[in-house]
Design an enzyme around this catalytic site. Structure first.
Site, mmCIF file in Angstrom:
data_model
loop_
_atom_site.group_PDB
_atom_site.id
_atom_site.type_symbol
_atom_site.label_atom_id
_atom_site.label_comp_id
_atom_site.label_asym_id
_atom_site.label_seq_id
_atom_site.Cartn_x
_atom_site.Cartn_y
_atom_site.Cartn_z
ATOM 1 N N LYS A 275 0.840 -1.198 0.000
ATOM 2 C CA LYS A 275 0.000 0.000 0.000
ATOM 3 C C LYS A 275 0.873 1.245 0.000
ATOM 4 O O LYS A 275 1.871 1.306 0.705
ATOM 5 C CB LYS A 275 -0.889 0.028 1.251
ATOM 6 N N ARG A 348 -10.915 -10.932 0.204
ATOM 7 C CA ARG A 348 -11.822 -11.827 -0.516
ATOM 8 C C ARG A 348 -11.295 -13.260 -0.540
ATOM 9 O O ARG A 348 -12.066 -14.216 -0.618
ATOM 10 C CB ARG A 348 -12.075 -11.276 -1.928
HETATM 11 N N1 BES Z 1 -8.599 -3.631 3.363
HETATM 12 C C1 BES Z 1 -8.621 -3.106 2.064
HETATM 13 C C2 BES Z 1 -9.865 -2.266 1.764
HETATM 14 C C3 BES Z 1 -10.005 -0.964 2.495
HETATM 15 C C4 BES Z 1 -9.503 0.198 1.938
HETATM 16 C C5 BES Z 1 -10.702 -0.890 3.664
HETATM 17 C C6 BES Z 1 -9.668 1.399 2.605
HETATM 18 C C7 BES Z 1 -10.866 0.312 4.328
HETATM 19 C C8 BES Z 1 -10.359 1.468 3.783
HETATM 20 C C9 BES Z 1 -8.590 -4.224 1.032
HETATM 21 O O1 BES Z 1 -7.918 -5.372 1.406
HETATM 22 C C10 BES Z 1 -7.908 -3.687 -0.176
HETATM 23 O O2 BES Z 1 -6.749 -3.367 -0.071
HETATM 24 N N2 BES Z 1 -8.637 -3.591 -1.286
HETATM 25 C C11 BES Z 1 -8.122 -3.059 -2.484
HETATM 26 C C12 BES Z 1 -8.603 -3.944 -3.614
HETATM 27 C C13 BES Z 1 -7.931 -3.681 -4.922
HETATM 28 C C14 BES Z 1 -6.468 -4.139 -4.864
HETATM 29 C C15 BES Z 1 -8.663 -4.433 -5.991
HETATM 30 C C16 BES Z 1 -8.654 -1.647 -2.643
HETATM 31 O O3 BES Z 1 -9.765 -1.385 -2.210
HETATM 32 O O4 BES Z 1 -7.922 -0.809 -3.149
HETATM 33 ZN ZN ZN Z 2 -5.831 -5.254 0.919
#
Ligand code: BES
Ligand code: ZN
Ligand code: ZN
Length: 496
Positions: A275, A348
């Site tokens: 991230k 997921r």
């Molecule tokens: N835990 C995150 C989603 C999230 C983002 C929750 C911000 C709360 C606040 C999840 O695991 C994630 O990183 N999702 C990605 C998916 C993408 C790589 C398809 C996202 O939302 O960017």
């Molecule tokens: Zn994630």
């Protein structure tokens, strides 16, 4: 803090009395729970100040001419726009004002017409929840000197007559418990991953076996045997042991069985697709799990006459020599093959195995998963509603009706077949991300759908509201909100 009900006029002298007033009637409030001196003092105070009874307006006043030295007036806004949630916020504002100014005991007085409109049950729901959520703080690391700690010992809600108090007493225990469980989820969701790790969650779950739940924790070796390779893949980069926690409340004579599955990423660094923004917020990526665990606490206390199964898949998404990588292919518990397009779409994968296991082991009347699954849900809805998806219209309506009664907002989102098409793999059956970022919460939901078979299922993406909660009189800043707990407990212990 002890929360109780009473009827008649406020007699014992509390440190503070809070009164809730409508804008329209602020000049002639009917306050039968207060003696004449106090009513007269409030009348003078309203006349002398600019207090208008507007929503969220709060006024504090000290006097020696009333039943209590501290009077707190809280506005409810216009009566025709009134919703019970307004009273919940007003209760939070009232007790914070009292507590933060040294009150240890408080009386809450609602003018009797409020209970005419809402009913004593809803007044109790709003006030009990407002008091308990409003009183919650996350300050264990602040090291406040004991003499500086401001704490309420008792709050009493006054009704005009015994009939109303009795109606309140029939529902108050449940609302207190639900609010306490919400605070429990907030506490866990606000903690960092060096405290709330996968073992911590398993320990908290095991405590519930003393309260009559059957608790099983599947460890890595058992999950390997069961073929839960999607959940295990996510855990490979971390030193923390992955766990699948199963809590089962199975009362004799139960006619229905419901299951709740929570995403328990104690920390989500993104993995190799690391991230680049707001990583620190990902200590809250276990809020789905916290909601399920806290709700199972509530189930153990409230003992509903239905079978309730809570399942938590908990892992850390970290980076290490054995971390899973984009392009890897894994076979899940239900035999489906998944190619990894992005290691940050890990929730997921964890849910896929947790859901497939749950629908395989139990015959369910309804299944709900809760997960901080996608940033896309936050893009779509901001922080004001969670995204809800379902493969079963009736079950969705049942869950959403419970959410409505609980005062949690969910917004119905689509699960068109096209989203599912986009989750088909290049070389495997499925991929964990589509080839683009559009409709990200919908494609994520479509992926999960592949793992629930024909079981009536609802997926609640709680990323919008879980952390941080929208700051209000019942939600401190930079903390978890406990979202989901109230909906689950309303669903399994509420009317229907
Ligand atoms: N835990 C995150 C989603 C999230 C983002 C929750 C911000 C709360 C606040 C999840 O695991 C994630 O990183 N999702 C990605 C998916 C993408 C790589 C398809 C996202 O939302 O960017
Ligand atoms: Zn994630
Ligand atoms: Zn995540």
């Amino acid at each position: 803090m002890k929360l109780s009900t009473a009827f008649g006029t406020v007699a014992a002298v509390p440190d503070a009395v809070a009164v809730f007033l409508f804008e329209d009637e602020v000049r002639s409030p009917r306050l039968p729970s207060l003696n004449r001196a106090t009513v007269s003092e409030i009348g003078k105070l309203i006349a002398a100040s600019k207090f208008a009874g507007k929503k969220e307006e709060v006024l504090r006043h000290y006097t020696d001419r009333a039943i209590s030295p501290m009077l707190i007036l809280v506005g409810l806004g216009a009566r025709k726009e009134f919703q019970w949630k307004t009273l919940r916020l007003a209760a939070g504002a009232a007790i914070r004002m009292g507590r933060d100014h040294g009150a240890k005991s408080m009386a809450l007085v609602s003018e009797d017409k409020l209970a005419d409109d809402l009913g004593a049950e809803d007044v109790t729901h709003a006030l009990a929840e407002g008091v308990i959520l409003g009183n919650w703080r996350f300050d264990e690391y602040r090291k406040i000197a004991p003499k500086d700690v401001k704490e309420l010992n008792s709050v009493t809600i006054y009704f005009v007559n015994e009939t109303r108090k009795k109606a309140a007493d029939r529902v108050i225990k449940r609302h207190i418990e639900i609010a306490r469980c919400t605070n429990l989820a907030r506490h866990w969701g606000s903690q960092p991953a060096n405290v709330v790790n996968t073992e911590f969650l398993a320990r908290e779950a095991r405590k519930l076996s003393a309260k009559g739940l059957k608790v099983t924790v599947l460890e890595r070796a058992q999950m390997q045997k069961l073929g839960m390779n999607l959940l295990l893949a996510v855990s490979k980069g971390s030193a923390m042991p992955p766990k699948l926690i199963i809590m089962d409340w199975n009362p004799r004579g139960a006619k229905k069985t419901y299951a709740f599955v929570g995403k328990g990423l104690v920390f989500d660094s993104g993995g190799l697709n690391i991230k680049v923004a707001s990583m620190e917020e990902m200590k809250s990526d276990m809020c789905g799990a916290a909601a399920v665990l806290a709700a199972m606490n509530g189930v153990a206390e409230l003992k509903p006459n239905v079978r309730v199964i809570g399942v938590i898949g908990t892992v850390e998404n970290a980076i290490g020599p054995d971390a899973y990588r984009p392009s890897d292919i894994y076979t899940g518990y239900n035999g489906k093959t998944v190619e990894i397009g992005n290691t940050d779409a890990e929730g997921r994968l964890v849910l896929a195995d947790a859901l497939a296991y749950t629908v395989d082991k139990y015959k369910l009347d309804g299944l709900v998963d809760l997960a901080t699954l996608t940033g896309a849900a936050v893009v779509a809805l901001g922080h004001f509603a969670d995204a809800i998806f379902s493969n079963d219209e009736h079950w969705r309506q049942t869950v959403m009706a419970a959410g409505e009664r609980a005062g949690e907002r969910q917004w119905h989102m689509p699960l068109f077949d096209e989203y599912g098409e986009e989750m088909k793999g290049e070389v495997a059956q499925l991929r964990n991300v589509p080839g683009h970022r559009w409709g990200g919460s919908c494609t994520a939901a479509a992926f999960l759908k592949e793992f629930v078979g024909t079981t009536p299922w609802v997926h609640i993406d709680i990323a919008p509201t879980a952390f941080p909660g929208v700051v209000s009189s019942i939600q401190p800043k930079a903390t978890a909100s406990g979202s989901g707990v109230r909906t689950i407990l309303e669903l399994v212990t509420g009317k229907d």
